[in-house]
Design a protein around this motif. Structure first.
Motif, PDB file in Angstrom:
ATOM      1  N   ARG A  86       0.829  -1.207   0.000  1.00 26.12           N
ATOM      2  CA  ARG A  86       0.000   0.000   0.000  1.00 26.12           C
ATOM      3  C   ARG A  86       0.864   1.259   0.000  1.00 26.12           C
ATOM      4  O   ARG A  86       0.502   2.257  -0.622  1.00 26.12           O
ATOM      5  N   LEU A  87       1.992   1.214   0.696  1.00 22.15           N
ATOM      6  CA  LEU A  87       2.893   2.362   0.745  1.00 22.15           C
ATOM      7  C   LEU A  87       3.635   2.555  -0.585  1.00 22.15           C
ATOM      8  O   LEU A  87       3.934   3.677  -0.966  1.00 22.15           O
ATOM      9  N   ASP A  88       3.924   1.442  -1.241  1.00 22.67           N
ATOM     10  CA  ASP A  88       4.692   1.483  -2.492  1.00 22.67           C
ATOM     11  C   ASP A  88       4.119   0.481  -3.495  1.00 22.67           C
ATOM     12  O   ASP A  88       4.607  -0.638  -3.613  1.00 22.67           O
ATOM     13  N   PRO A  89       3.063   0.876  -4.206  1.00 23.51           N
ATOM     14  CA  PRO A  89       2.425  -0.033  -5.163  1.00 23.51           C
ATOM     15  C   PRO A  89       3.359  -0.576  -6.243  1.00 23.51           C
ATOM     16  O   PRO A  89       3.084  -1.615  -6.838  1.00 23.51           O
ATOM     17  N   GLU A  90       4.478   0.104  -6.489  1.00 21.95           N
ATOM     18  CA  GLU A  90       5.454  -0.384  -7.469  1.00 21.95           C
ATOM     19  C   GLU A  90       6.047  -1.732  -7.053  1.00 21.95           C
ATOM     20  O   GLU A  90       6.579  -2.464  -7.883  1.00 21.95           O
TER      21      GLU A  90
END
Length: 127
Positions: A86-90
């Motif tokens: 969620r913090l870094d969808p990448e």
């Protein structure tokens, strides 16, 4: 999307269509369809527990939170991985990096758990 990701997506969609279907039953049906000729792949526990942990925490769309697994360790891994995703969808492009963030210094290798999470995430089946 890997095969266990396909199974997770199929299980989640089956529950969305039939709200009486329990996550364990939906998973069993999905892996039997995904791996029709391999009972060992159908009974592989890590991806199953990952799916059930996400369901248990109420993170799978259209699945009520409940008591679906007793595995605290895998549940913790999935909580951490979901937070990181969620913090870094990448991170959806790198299962290994996501796994490392989830387990920290544990020297474990992921065993399709991230395939389950990433596939559900990419198919918009995570709340």
């Amino acid at each position: 999307m890997g095969k266990y990701g396909e199974a997770a997506v199929a299980a989640a969609r089956a529950i969305a269509k039939d709200d009486t279907l329990q996550p364990k039953e939906a998973w069993q049906s999905a892996v039997k369809t995904t791996f029709p000729h391999s009972s060992s792949l159908q009974y592989k526990s890590c991806p199953k527990i990952a799916f059930l942990a996400l369901c248990q925490m109420g993170n799978v769309r259209d699945v009520a939170a409940g008591n679906y697994t007793t595995s605290e360790k895998n549940k913790r891994y999935m909580e951490c991985a979901l937070t990181e995703l969620r913090l870094d969808p990448e991170l959806s492009n790198n299962a290994h990096a996501l796994w490392v963030r989830a387990v920290g210094h544990d020297k474990k290798s992921h065993n399709a758990q991230m395939d389950v999470l990433i596939s559900l995430f990419l198919e918009n089946l995570i709340r």
